[in-house]
Design an enzyme around this catalytic site. Structure first.
Site, PDB file in Angstrom:
ATOM      1  N   ARG A 196       0.881  -1.184   0.000  1.00  0.00           N
ATOM      2  CA  ARG A 196       0.000   0.000   0.000  1.00  0.00           C
ATOM      3  C   ARG A 196       0.910   1.222   0.000  1.00  0.00           C
ATOM      4  O   ARG A 196       1.610   1.481   0.980  1.00  0.00           O
ATOM      5  CB  ARG A 196      -0.919  -0.001   1.227  1.00  0.00           C
ATOM      6  N   HIS A 207      -7.021   0.707  -6.784  1.00  0.00           N
ATOM      7  CA  HIS A 207      -7.262  -0.193  -5.638  1.00  0.00           C
ATOM      8  C   HIS A 207      -7.852  -1.503  -6.181  1.00  0.00           C
ATOM      9  O   HIS A 207      -9.026  -1.816  -5.965  1.00  0.00           O
ATOM     10  CB  HIS A 207      -8.218   0.490  -4.651  1.00  0.00           C
ATOM     11  N   GLN A 223      -9.784  -4.114  -3.926  1.00  0.00           N
ATOM     12  CA  GLN A 223     -11.122  -3.669  -3.543  1.00  0.00           C
ATOM     13  C   GLN A 223     -12.136  -4.069  -4.609  1.00  0.00           C
ATOM     14  O   GLN A 223     -13.217  -4.594  -4.309  1.00  0.00           O
ATOM     15  CB  GLN A 223     -11.108  -2.128  -3.384  1.00  0.00           C
ATOM     16  N   ASP A 245     -17.458   6.699  -2.049  1.00  0.00           N
ATOM     17  CA  ASP A 245     -16.244   6.570  -1.236  1.00  0.00           C
ATOM     18  C   ASP A 245     -15.976   7.942  -0.622  1.00  0.00           C
ATOM     19  O   ASP A 245     -16.598   8.951  -1.006  1.00  0.00           O
ATOM     20  CB  ASP A 245     -15.074   6.101  -2.130  1.00  0.00           C
ATOM     21  N   CYS A 291     -16.559   1.323  -0.221  1.00  0.00           N
ATOM     22  CA  CYS A 291     -15.385   0.488   0.068  1.00  0.00           C
ATOM     23  C   CYS A 291     -14.968   0.565   1.527  1.00  0.00           C
ATOM     24  O   CYS A 291     -14.248  -0.306   1.997  1.00  0.00           O
ATOM     25  CB  CYS A 291     -14.228   0.887  -0.838  1.00  0.00           C
ATOM     26  N   ARG A 335     -13.640  -9.012   0.709  1.00  0.00           N
ATOM     27  CA  ARG A 335     -12.217  -8.772   0.493  1.00  0.00           C
ATOM     28  C   ARG A 335     -11.420 -10.025   0.874  1.00  0.00           C
ATOM     29  O   ARG A 335     -10.475 -10.420   0.185  1.00  0.00           O
ATOM     30  CB  ARG A 335     -11.730  -7.586   1.360  1.00  0.00           C
TER      31      ARG A 335
HETATM   32  N1   CP Z   1     -11.385  -0.482   1.766  1.00  0.00           N
HETATM   33  C1   CP Z   1     -10.156  -0.547   2.270  1.00  0.00           C
HETATM   34  O1   CP Z   1      -9.168  -0.785   1.572  1.00  0.00           O
HETATM   35  O2   CP Z   1     -10.108  -0.325   3.611  1.00  0.00           O
HETATM   36  P1   CP Z   1      -8.807  -0.153   4.501  1.00  0.00           P
HETATM   37  O3   CP Z   1      -8.220   1.203   4.182  1.00  0.00           O
HETATM   38  O4   CP Z   1      -9.295  -0.242   5.912  1.00  0.00           O
HETATM   39  O5   CP Z   1      -7.838  -1.233   4.161  1.00  0.00           O
HETATM   40  N1  NVA Z   2     -10.078   6.349  -1.621  1.00  0.00           N
HETATM   41  C1  NVA Z   2      -9.748   5.978  -0.271  1.00  0.00           C
HETATM   42  C2  NVA Z   2      -9.960   4.513  -0.119  1.00  0.00           C
HETATM   43  C3  NVA Z   2      -9.596   3.921   1.178  1.00  0.00           C
HETATM   44  C4  NVA Z   2      -9.775   2.439   1.206  1.00  0.00           C
HETATM   45  C5  NVA Z   2      -8.315   6.374   0.029  1.00  0.00           C
HETATM   46  O1  NVA Z   2      -7.456   6.252  -0.861  1.00  0.00           O
HETATM   47  O2  NVA Z   2      -8.049   6.817   1.138  1.00  0.00           O
END
Ligand code: CP
Ligand code: NVA
Length: 302
Positions: free
Chosen positions: A103, A130, A133, A221, A261, A289
C-alpha cells in the site's frame, strides 16, 4: 513468469471471473467449516505506507486460513524507511517471501518495487488504483444480482483510486458506469484514455440526481482520500450535495444496492440511514475482500 497485480487491468477477463467464482467457493468452504489450506508454507509480506483496517486484516487472515503466514511490514521499521533503495528491498524480500502486498502513497513506487521483485507484487491501494477492492466488489455484485453483465453502476463522489479501478474493470465485468463528481473532481484524462482503450462504457455527470437514475448499484467513497487531507475544507465545500441519502436512492432502479469500500464518513458521502438500510451490501462487500484475496493469492501462487 511472475504476475504482478498493480492495476485491475493486470488481470484478464477470464482471470477476474475465475477469482470471483473461486472467492464464492472459498467463502462457502469457510462458512461450512471446511479446511482450505491451499497455500501451505507460503508467506506474504505486507508493506503499508498508509493506515488500513480491511486490507491488512483480510490479507493476514486470508494467508493464515490458506495455511501460510503473513508479515506486517511498517516502512518506519524497515530500512526502506531510512532510505534503502526500493529495488534493493525488492530483491532482498524476494529471497524470503512468496508474495508482496504493498500500500503506497505513490503508484510509481509500487511499479518500481514490482519491477525489481522476483515474486508477485499486489497493489493494496495506491493513489492511482485499488484493484483488490474491486475484486471483492465484483464478487459482491455477483452475489447480490446473480450477474454483473448489464448492470448500471453509478459512482457518486471523488473520482479517486477506487473509482479508477471500477472504471477499468467495467468491460471485464460487463457493467456500464456513470461517474458523478463535482467540477474539478472527475476522472483524470489519463484514466479516461485507459478506460476508452479497454472499451469501458461510461457517462460522466455533475448532477447526482441525473447520474443515479436507473442505477442498479450506487457506489460512493470518501471525499478526502489518504494524502488529500490538506484539501479538507475545499473538498467539503465542493462535495456539498453529493451525499448518497434516501432521497438520492429513490431515483435509482428498484432493488438498487448501495456500496462503499469503507472507511465511511457518515453524513458526508453517505447517510447513516442508507448505510445501515436494506439496500446496503456494504458489510458483505467488506467481508468479501477476504474471500476474493484468497482466490487472488491462490491464482498468483499457482
Ligand atoms: N477499503 C479498504 O481498503 O479499507 P482499509 O483502508 O481499511 O484497508
Ligand atoms: N479512496 C480511499 C480509499 C480507502 C480504502 C483512500 O485512498 O483513502
Amino acid at each position: 513468469m511472475k504476475q504482478d497485480i498493480l492495476s485491475i487491468q493486470d488481470l484478464s477477463g477470464s482471470e477476474l471471473h475465475g477469482i470471483v467464482d473461486m472467492g464464492i467457493h472459498l467463502k462457502s468452504l469457510r462458512n461450512a467449516g471446511i479446511d482450505h489450506a491451499l497455500a501451505r508454507k507460503h508467506t506474504l509480506g505486507m508493506i503499508f505506507e498508509k493506515a488500513s483496517t480491511r486490507t491488512r486484516v483480510s490479507f493476514e487472515v486470508a494467508m493464515f486460513e490458506l495455511g501460510g503466514h503473513a508479515l506486517f511490514l511498517n516502512p518506519g521499521d524497515l530500512q526502506m524507511g531510512r532510505g534503502e533503495a526500493v529495488r534493493d528491498t525488492a530483491r532482498t524480500l524476494s529471497g524470503y517471501l512468496s508474495l508482496i502486498m504493498y500500500r503506497s502513497f505513490h503508484h510509481e513506487t509500487a511499479v518500481e518495487l514490482a519491477k525489481y521483485a522476483e515474486i508477485p507484487v499486489i497493489n493494496g491501494l495506491s493513489d492511482h488504483e485499488h484493484p483488490c477492492q474491486i475484486l471483492g466488489d465484483i464478487m459482491t455484485m455477483q452475489e447480490a444480482f446473480g450477474r454483473t453483465e448489464g448492470l448500471k453502476v453509478t459512482y457518486v463522489g471523488d473520482s479517486n483510486n477506487v473509482c479508477n479501478s471500477l472504471l477499468l474493470a467495467a468491460p471485464m465485468a460487463g457493467y456500464e458506469m456513470a461517474v458523478c463528481s463535482p467540477e474539478g473532481f472527475g476522472p483524470k484524462e489519463e484514466i479516461l484514455h485507459q478506460a476508452d482503450s479497454v472499451g469501458s462504457r461510461y457517462e460522466l455527470f455533475t448532477s447526482p440526481e441525473k447520474a443515479v437514475s436507473g442505477a442498479d448499484v450506487v457506489y460512493t467513497d470518501t471525499w478526502i482520500s489518504m494524502g488529500n487531507e490538506e484539501e479538507r475544507e475545499i473538498r467539503l465545500r465542493a462535495f456539498a450535495g453529493f451525499t448518497v441519502n434516501e432521497a438520492l436512492m429513490q431515483r435509482a432502479a428498484d432493488g438498487a444496492k448501495v456500496m462503499h469500500c469503507l472507511p465511511a464518513h457518515r453524513e458526508n458521502e453517505i447517510s447513516s440511514v442508507v448505510m445501515d438500510g436494506p439496500s446496503s451490501v456494504i458489510w458483505n462487500q467488506a467481508e468479501n475482500r477476504l474471500h476474493a484475496q484468497k482466490a487472488l493469492m491462490k491464482m498468483l501462487l499457482e
